[in-house]
Design a protein around this motif. Structure first.
Motif, PDB file in Angstrom:
ATOM      1  N   HIS A  92       0.838  -1.206   0.000  1.00 36.49           N
ATOM      2  CA  HIS A  92       0.000   0.000   0.000  1.00 36.49           C
ATOM      3  C   HIS A  92       0.870   1.251   0.000  1.00 36.49           C
ATOM      4  O   HIS A  92       0.623   2.196  -0.768  1.00 36.49           O
ATOM      5  CB  HIS A  92      -0.915  -0.018   1.223  1.00 36.49           C
ATOM      6  N   ALA A  93       1.911   1.256   0.833  1.00 36.23           N
ATOM      7  CA  ALA A  93       2.821   2.401   0.886  1.00 36.23           C
ATOM      8  C   ALA A  93       3.569   2.568  -0.437  1.00 36.23           C
ATOM      9  O   ALA A  93       3.796   3.696  -0.897  1.00 36.23           O
ATOM     10  CB  ALA A  93       3.812   2.226   2.043  1.00 36.23           C
ATOM     11  N   LEU A  94       3.944   1.462  -1.068  1.00 38.72           N
ATOM     12  CA  LEU A  94       4.631   1.522  -2.363  1.00 38.72           C
ATOM     13  C   LEU A  94       3.735   2.147  -3.422  1.00 38.72           C
ATOM     14  O   LEU A  94       4.183   2.999  -4.205  1.00 38.72           O
ATOM     15  CB  LEU A  94       5.064   0.123  -2.797  1.00 38.72           C
ATOM     16  N   ASN A  95       2.471   1.749  -3.469  1.00 34.76           N
ATOM     17  CA  ASN A  95       1.559   2.308  -4.458  1.00 34.76           C
ATOM     18  C   ASN A  95       1.349   3.805  -4.253  1.00 34.76           C
ATOM     19  O   ASN A  95       1.217   4.561  -5.220  1.00 34.76           O
ATOM     20  CB  ASN A  95       0.222   1.559  -4.426  1.00 34.76           C
ATOM     21  N   LEU A  96       1.331   4.244  -3.001  1.00 31.85           N
ATOM     22  CA  LEU A  96       1.247   5.681  -2.727  1.00 31.85           C
ATOM     23  C   LEU A  96       2.504   6.396  -3.225  1.00 31.85           C
ATOM     24  O   LEU A  96       2.418   7.484  -3.809  1.00 31.85           O
ATOM     25  CB  LEU A  96       1.064   5.924  -1.232  1.00 31.85           C
ATOM     26  N   ALA A  97       3.674   5.782  -3.010  1.00 33.41           N
ATOM     27  CA  ALA A  97       4.927   6.378  -3.469  1.00 33.41           C
ATOM     28  C   ALA A  97       4.967   6.444  -4.998  1.00 33.41           C
ATOM     29  O   ALA A  97       5.476   7.414  -5.574  1.00 33.41           O
ATOM     30  CB  ALA A  97       6.109   5.567  -2.942  1.00 33.41           C
ATOM     31  N   LYS A  98       4.452   5.423  -5.648  1.00 31.33           N
ATOM     32  CA  LYS A  98       4.380   5.441  -7.109  1.00 31.33           C
ATOM     33  C   LYS A  98       3.510   6.590  -7.595  1.00 31.33           C
ATOM     34  O   LYS A  98       3.867   7.306  -8.545  1.00 31.33           O
ATOM     35  CB  LYS A  98       3.810   4.110  -7.627  1.00 31.33           C
ATOM     36  N   ASN A  99       2.389   6.794  -6.938  1.00 30.37           N
ATOM     37  CA  ASN A  99       1.492   7.877  -7.321  1.00 30.37           C
ATOM     38  C   ASN A  99       2.148   9.236  -7.110  1.00 30.37           C
ATOM     39  O   ASN A  99       2.014  10.149  -7.941  1.00 30.37           O
ATOM     40  CB  ASN A  99       0.195   7.775  -6.523  1.00 30.37           C
ATOM     41  N   ASN A 100       2.880   9.393  -6.001  1.00 26.36           N
ATOM     42  CA  ASN A 100       3.566  10.664  -5.722  1.00 26.36           C
ATOM     43  C   ASN A 100       4.644  10.951  -6.760  1.00 26.36           C
ATOM     44  O   ASN A 100       4.810  12.091  -7.206  1.00 26.36           O
ATOM     45  CB  ASN A 100       4.182  10.633  -4.324  1.00 26.36           C
ATOM     46  N   PHE A 101       5.391   9.912  -7.150  1.00 27.78           N
ATOM     47  CA  PHE A 101       6.428  10.102  -8.168  1.00 27.78           C
ATOM     48  C   PHE A 101       5.804  10.459  -9.501  1.00 27.78           C
ATOM     49  O   PHE A 101       6.290  11.354 -10.210  1.00 27.78           O
ATOM     50  CB  PHE A 101       7.274   8.835  -8.289  1.00 27.78           C
ATOM     51  N   LYS A 102       4.725   9.791  -9.857  1.00 27.18           N
ATOM     52  CA  LYS A 102       4.036  10.101 -11.113  1.00 27.18           C
ATOM     53  C   LYS A 102       3.551  11.545 -11.114  1.00 27.18           C
ATOM     54  O   LYS A 102       3.705  12.267 -12.112  1.00 27.18           O
ATOM     55  CB  LYS A 102       2.861   9.144 -11.313  1.00 27.18           C
ATOM     56  N   THR A 103       2.979  11.985 -10.001  1.00 29.27           N
ATOM     57  CA  THR A 103       2.496  13.365  -9.903  1.00 29.27           C
ATOM     58  C   THR A 103       3.635  14.352 -10.086  1.00 29.27           C
ATOM     59  O   THR A 103       3.503  15.356 -10.805  1.00 29.27           O
ATOM     60  CB  THR A 103       1.816  13.588  -8.536  1.00 29.27           C
ATOM     61  N   ALA A 104       4.778  14.079  -9.439  1.00 30.52           N
ATOM     62  CA  ALA A 104       5.931  14.975  -9.552  1.00 30.52           C
ATOM     63  C   ALA A 104       6.450  15.032 -10.982  1.00 30.52           C
ATOM     64  O   ALA A 104       6.794  16.097 -11.498  1.00 30.52           O
ATOM     65  CB  ALA A 104       7.044  14.521  -8.600  1.00 30.52           C
ATOM     66  N   MET A 105       6.502  13.876 -11.647  1.00 27.27           N
ATOM     67  CA  MET A 105       6.970  13.837 -13.027  1.00 27.27           C
ATOM     68  C   MET A 105       6.025  14.583 -13.966  1.00 27.27           C
ATOM     69  O   MET A 105       6.463  15.329 -14.851  1.00 27.27           O
ATOM     70  CB  MET A 105       7.116  12.382 -13.485  1.00 27.27           C
ATOM     71  N   LEU A 106       4.730  14.382 -13.777  1.00 28.50           N
ATOM     72  CA  LEU A 106       3.753  15.050 -14.637  1.00 28.50           C
ATOM     73  C   LEU A 106       3.800  16.563 -14.456  1.00 28.50           C
ATOM     74  O   LEU A 106       3.634  17.318 -15.422  1.00 28.50           O
ATOM     75  CB  LEU A 106       2.347  14.515 -14.354  1.00 28.50           C
ATOM     76  N   LYS A 107       4.028  17.018 -13.239  1.00 30.50           N
ATOM     77  CA  LYS A 107       4.143  18.459 -12.998  1.00 30.50           C
ATOM     78  C   LYS A 107       5.389  19.018 -13.678  1.00 30.50           C
ATOM     79  O   LYS A 107       5.356  20.126 -14.234  1.00 30.50           O
ATOM     80  CB  LYS A 107       4.187  18.743 -11.495  1.00 30.50           C
ATOM     81  N   LEU A 108       6.478  18.267 -13.637  1.00 32.21           N
ATOM     82  CA  LEU A 108       7.701  18.714 -14.297  1.00 32.21           C
ATOM     83  C   LEU A 108       7.486  18.830 -15.799  1.00 32.21           C
ATOM     84  O   LEU A 108       7.885  19.821 -16.426  1.00 32.21           O
ATOM     85  CB  LEU A 108       8.846  17.731 -14.001  1.00 32.21           C
ATOM     86  N   ARG A 109       6.826  17.829 -16.371  1.00 30.94           N
ATOM     87  CA  ARG A 109       6.593  17.852 -17.814  1.00 30.94           C
ATOM     88  C   ARG A 109       5.546  18.897 -18.203  1.00 30.94           C
ATOM     89  O   ARG A 109       5.614  19.485 -19.281  1.00 30.94           O
ATOM     90  CB  ARG A 109       6.168  16.467 -18.289  1.00 30.94           C
ATOM     91  N   ALA A 110       4.552  19.110 -17.317  1.00 31.89           N
ATOM     92  CA  ALA A 110       3.516  20.093 -17.613  1.00 31.89           C
ATOM     93  C   ALA A 110       4.078  21.508 -17.637  1.00 31.89           C
ATOM     94  O   ALA A 110       3.488  22.400 -18.261  1.00 31.89           O
ATOM     95  CB  ALA A 110       2.396  19.997 -16.586  1.00 31.89           C
ATOM     96  N   ALA A 111       5.213  21.707 -16.968  1.00 33.88           N
ATOM     97  CA  ALA A 111       5.831  23.037 -16.957  1.00 33.88           C
ATOM     98  C   ALA A 111       6.355  23.417 -18.335  1.00 33.88           C
ATOM     99  O   ALA A 111       6.623  24.587 -18.606  1.00 33.88           O
ATOM    100  CB  ALA A 111       6.964  23.070 -15.934  1.00 33.88           C
ATOM    101  N   LYS A 112       6.509  22.406 -19.194  1.00 32.57           N
ATOM    102  CA  LYS A 112       6.950  22.628 -20.577  1.00 32.57           C
ATOM    103  C   LYS A 112       8.247  23.435 -20.638  1.00 32.57           C
ATOM    104  O   LYS A 112       8.405  24.341 -21.449  1.00 32.57           O
ATOM    105  CB  LYS A 112       5.855  23.321 -21.377  1.00 32.57           C
TER     106      LYS A 112
END
Length: 300
Positions: A92-112
């Motif tokens: 459960h903790a791993l899946n939360l960490a995966k979601n947090n990493f995905k969110t951080a990556m998407l924000k970085l890419r969304a900054a264009k």
């Protein structure tokens, strides 16, 4: 701003690695006597004499491309793993960490920010002082280009009840996105205006502006798991994505549930009879953008 976004990526990736190590320790050490089955992909790097659980953990930990792995290729390994309550909590903790990493990556890419990946790849020494040395070395060696983001993001399925039965099947599906005539025109105009595009623009302008089109894309065969779970005196059936091992909370039954491994991966059967109730014309209306018309909008 870019430094903060990169920091978030690095911090969340560090947390992801920490949780991966925790899950590995739980499933391979704490639960080493519990039953497990795993079908490792041929290209997965696995140390000699690895146990079934260690092989399954290797797939879960494979967050970077292996040698010769194609850009769109995903490592797939069906599995069924009994787990203690502590391991379920770690998952459960791993899946939360995966979601947090995905969110951080998407924000970085969304900054264009065109140089964001280069910045992240070139400034590890400044961005990683006093942080986990293992993460620093791993990120420095891989950079973003080496990370397989889909393998980083995919959640590990787990169930709090022992399934009655699990079967894996290869699914051949497609993605369908409904678009307007205006959106279709904008997509066509992004192409070089050659004779073919001009012809398709003319076709598009002949239809009602209120008509909807469907962008259709065949997806690569992907593995699905059909789960039969106990539900009181009855059973409940559900389907989940099955590219990684499926975990379940161990009970007094110390044997694996009944299961049928996946067969050989097969592509779409092009000779399959088209159903009469299909809503989308199989012939592309605008081939350049894979746009199809709906039968309901075609002239009688």
């Amino acid at each position: 701003m870019i430094a903060e976004l990169c920091h978030n990526v690095i911090e969340s990736f560090s947390a992801l690695n920490s949780n991966l190590r925790s899950v590995t320790e739980h499933m391979c050490v704490l639960d080493h006597d519990l039953p497990a089955w795993f079908q490792a992909p041929i290209t997965l790097p696995i140390p000699a004499n690895s146990s079934i659980r260690e092989q399954a953990a290797a797939l879960i930990n494979q967050v970077e491309y292996v040698d010769q792995q194609q850009p769109r290729e995903i490592l797939v390994g069906a599995g069924l793993v009994a787990a203690s309550a502590e391991t379920i909590a770690a998952l459960h903790a791993l899946n939360l960490a995966k979601n947090n990493f995905k969110t951080a990556m998407l924000k970085l890419r969304a900054a264009k920010i065109s140089s964001s990946e280069e910045y992240l790849a070139q400034n590890f020494e400044q961005l990683l002082p006093q942080r986990n040395v293992h993460v620093a070395i791993k990120l420095s060696r891989m950079g973003l280009a080496r990370l397989h983001l889909k393998q980083c993001y995919r959640k590990i399925p787990y169930f709090m009840l022992r399934p009655n039965k699990v079967t894996w099947t290869w699914a051949n599906t497609r993605s369908i996105k409904k678009i307007s005539v205006t959106e279709a025109e904008q997509m066509l105009l992004k192409h070089t205006l050659d004779e073919g595009i001009e012809r398709q623009l003319k076709q598009l302008r002949s239809v009602n502006v209120n008509e909807k089109l469907a962008i259709v894309q065949d997806l690569a065969p992907h593995l699905r798991a059909n789960i039969v779970l106990p539900d009181g005196n009855e059973t409940k059936r559900l389907m989940v994505k099955g590219p990684v091992p499926i975990f379940y909370l161990i009970d007094e039954n110390m044997t694996l549930p009944k299961f049928i491994p996946p067969g050989i991966k097969k592509g779409k059967n092009i000779d399959r009879v088209i159903r009469k109730d299909v809503k989308i014309n199989p012939e592309p209306f605008l081939p350049a953008i894979r746009a199809h018309r709906y039968y309901s909008d075609l002239p009688a």
